[in-house]
Design a protein around this motif. Sequence first.
Motif, mmCIF file in Angstrom:
data_model
loop_
_atom_site.group_PDB
_atom_site.id
_atom_site.type_symbol
_atom_site.label_atom_id
_atom_site.label_comp_id
_atom_site.label_asym_id
_atom_site.label_seq_id
_atom_site.Cartn_x
_atom_site.Cartn_y
_atom_site.Cartn_z
ATOM 1 N N LYS A 37 0.665 -1.297 0.136
ATOM 2 C CA LYS A 37 0.153 -0.017 0.277
ATOM 3 C C LYS A 37 0.986 1.419 -0.035
ATOM 4 C CE LYS A 37 -4.391 -1.687 2.012
ATOM 5 N NZ LYS A 37 -5.116 -1.604 0.580
ATOM 6 N N LEU A 38 1.787 1.389 -0.888
ATOM 7 C CA LEU A 38 2.782 2.490 -0.881
ATOM 8 C C LEU A 38 2.093 3.534 -1.627
ATOM 9 C CD1 LEU A 38 6.042 0.872 -2.294
ATOM 10 C CD2 LEU A 38 5.444 1.161 -0.031
ATOM 11 N N PRO A 39 2.369 4.977 -1.030
ATOM 12 C CA PRO A 39 1.730 5.878 -1.586
ATOM 13 C C PRO A 39 2.431 6.659 -2.925
ATOM 14 C CG PRO A 39 3.546 6.482 0.226
ATOM 15 C CD PRO A 39 3.356 5.080 0.003
ATOM 16 N N VAL A 40 2.258 5.769 -3.954
ATOM 17 C CA VAL A 40 2.717 6.129 -5.122
ATOM 18 C C VAL A 40 1.600 6.096 -6.326
ATOM 19 C CG1 VAL A 40 3.178 3.417 -5.453
ATOM 20 C CG2 VAL A 40 4.437 5.310 -6.888
ATOM 21 N N VAL A 41 1.619 7.100 -7.054
ATOM 22 C CA VAL A 41 0.867 7.083 -8.326
ATOM 23 C C VAL A 41 1.654 6.843 -9.546
ATOM 24 C CG1 VAL A 41 -0.866 8.373 -9.750
ATOM 25 C CG2 VAL A 41 -0.542 8.592 -7.242
ATOM 26 N N PHE A 42 1.209 5.735 -10.458
ATOM 27 C CA PHE A 42 1.794 5.284 -11.538
ATOM 28 C C PHE A 42 1.174 6.032 -12.663
ATOM 29 C CE2 PHE A 42 2.745 1.719 -8.832
ATOM 30 C CZ PHE A 42 3.877 1.692 -8.587
ATOM 31 N N VAL A 43 1.762 7.011 -13.449
ATOM 32 C CA VAL A 43 1.249 7.651 -14.564
ATOM 33 C C VAL A 43 1.799 7.272 -15.829
ATOM 34 C CG1 VAL A 43 0.754 9.942 -15.517
ATOM 35 C CG2 VAL A 43 0.897 9.811 -13.164
ATOM 36 N N CYS A 44 1.176 6.603 -16.571
ATOM 37 C CA CYS A 44 1.542 6.122 -18.096
ATOM 38 C C CYS A 44 1.229 7.143 -18.938
ATOM 39 C CB CYS A 44 1.171 4.810 -18.123
ATOM 40 S SG CYS A 44 1.258 4.252 -20.139
ATOM 41 N N GLN A 45 2.059 7.837 -19.635
ATOM 42 C CA GLN A 45 1.650 8.629 -20.673
ATOM 43 C C GLN A 45 1.701 7.984 -21.912
ATOM 44 O OE1 GLN A 45 3.555 12.861 -20.490
ATOM 45 N NE2 GLN A 45 4.519 12.205 -18.491
ATOM 46 N N ASN A 46 0.389 7.392 -22.263
ATOM 47 C CA ASN A 46 0.190 6.657 -23.590
ATOM 48 C C ASN A 46 0.239 7.716 -24.849
ATOM 49 O OD1 ASN A 46 -0.458 4.955 -25.432
ATOM 50 N ND2 ASN A 46 -1.933 3.718 -24.142
ATOM 51 N N ASN A 47 1.323 7.778 -25.242
ATOM 52 C CA ASN A 47 1.549 8.677 -26.516
ATOM 53 C C ASN A 47 1.352 7.839 -28.047
ATOM 54 O OD1 ASN A 47 3.991 7.692 -27.024
ATOM 55 N ND2 ASN A 47 5.018 9.502 -26.004
ATOM 56 N N ARG A 48 0.999 6.777 -27.562
ATOM 57 C CA ARG A 48 0.359 5.700 -28.935
ATOM 58 C C ARG A 48 1.798 4.969 -29.505
ATOM 59 N NH1 ARG A 48 -5.067 7.723 -29.536
ATOM 60 N NH2 ARG A 48 -5.314 9.022 -27.872
ATOM 61 N N TYR A 49 2.798 5.387 -29.357
ATOM 62 C CA TYR A 49 4.121 4.888 -29.824
ATOM 63 C C TYR A 49 5.306 4.825 -28.825
ATOM 64 C CZ TYR A 49 1.755 5.970 -34.400
ATOM 65 O OH TYR A 49 0.978 5.944 -35.507
ATOM 66 N N GLY A 50 5.857 3.568 -28.914
ATOM 67 C CA GLY A 50 7.092 3.391 -28.224
ATOM 68 C C GLY A 50 8.278 3.843 -29.088
ATOM 69 N N GLU A 51 9.379 3.304 -28.953
ATOM 70 C CA GLU A 51 10.644 3.658 -29.751
ATOM 71 C C GLU A 51 10.451 2.996 -31.182
ATOM 72 O OE1 GLU A 51 15.455 3.290 -29.494
ATOM 73 O OE2 GLU A 51 14.158 2.456 -27.926
ATOM 74 N N HIS A 52 9.760 3.941 -31.981
ATOM 75 C CA HIS A 52 9.774 3.597 -33.612
ATOM 76 C C HIS A 52 8.718 2.519 -33.666
ATOM 77 C CE1 HIS A 52 13.521 6.194 -33.879
ATOM 78 N NE2 HIS A 52 13.896 4.953 -33.085
ATOM 79 N N THR A 53 7.864 2.431 -32.732
ATOM 80 C CA THR A 53 6.931 1.238 -32.672
ATOM 81 C C THR A 53 5.600 1.771 -32.207
ATOM 82 O OG1 THR A 53 8.678 -0.175 -31.879
ATOM 83 C CG2 THR A 53 6.448 -1.150 -31.639
ATOM 84 N N ALA A 54 4.470 1.406 -33.269
ATOM 85 C CA ALA A 54 3.164 1.828 -32.790
ATOM 86 C C ALA A 54 2.592 0.980 -31.586
ATOM 87 C CB ALA A 54 2.320 1.503 -34.128
#
Length: 334
Positions: free
Chosen positions: A168-185
């Motif tokens: 129960k750690l006080p952490v928020v995981f924020v994924c910035q899903n910009n639709r593309y990884g490194e040269h990869t859809a």
Amino acid sequence: MTNSYAPDAGTLMDIFRRMALLKGNDERSRKLLATGRVVAPYYSYRGQEVIPSSVSAALRDDDYICTIYRGIHDMLAKGMPLKQLWAEVAGREDGTCKGKGGPMHLTYPAKGIMVTTGIVGSSMPIANGLAWGSQLDGNDRVTVAYFGDGASNIGAFHEALNLAAVWKLPVVFVCQNNRYGEHTAYATATSAKRIADRAVGYDIPGVRVDGNDPHAMYAAAAEAIARARGGEGPTLIEAMTFRFHGHVMGDADGYMDKAEKQAAIAADPYPRFRAQLIADNVADEATLAKIEADVEAAIDEAVEFALASPFPSTDELRRDVFADDSIVPEESFA
């Protein structure tokens, strides 16, 4: 998200000020790097300004963030000084890491900016360590771990979410899903339709939000931060956005869907939010224009400061490596 976390007018203006800084800084960075006056790897975040601006508006100064190499917007939104940031990007001794880290390894603990990592996904286990420290110390600091959609496929993502949930750690995981990884859809490398759905496996809230809408983004972040600060554990936020440029500066982005990219740029969240503030009578044109002019002046000053700063001396090769620099033989660096 509940209406109790909706941003008021003051918060919306706070978010806009941060967004104006982020947009202006990215545009100046790409322009200056193109001239060759500054040489550094650069990962543009243009198009993603809403996310850290909204999250940081809900954080305290003493809260922590951990971010990745595409994270200058996360750091500026949290309060990293422009002058020291530009000096570090330029590799100068007045930078946040004395010019030895560059844009991929920025840090500024005075504002809770604890680490920038060049290793995909490694912000998450480090964030857990900081959050565990807060828990052990009995303070109510919250840690935010920023990462991209590609990082949701590595082991550290699953290990970090599991441990954060168990403790129960006080952490928020924020994924910035910009639709593309490194040269990869996204669809090419990720089977899950929604990254937020992966939270189910760890029995924690998983929220998918329009990361280009400051109202929705702030509400999601504020609720998750309040939950973490109250001892209720972590939240996974999947913030949907789109990066306007390639993976790294110089990337021709041939792997990106051109129609999708054009549509995203046409729906640029910055001018859209700016127009909305005026339409809703939160601010007038003169007020917003003044904020933008002040941003440009601050960036001018920061760039001038950075380029006037000297490069670090060779003596710095032995510093900040060992606790006692005197134990390092001189010939090791000959």
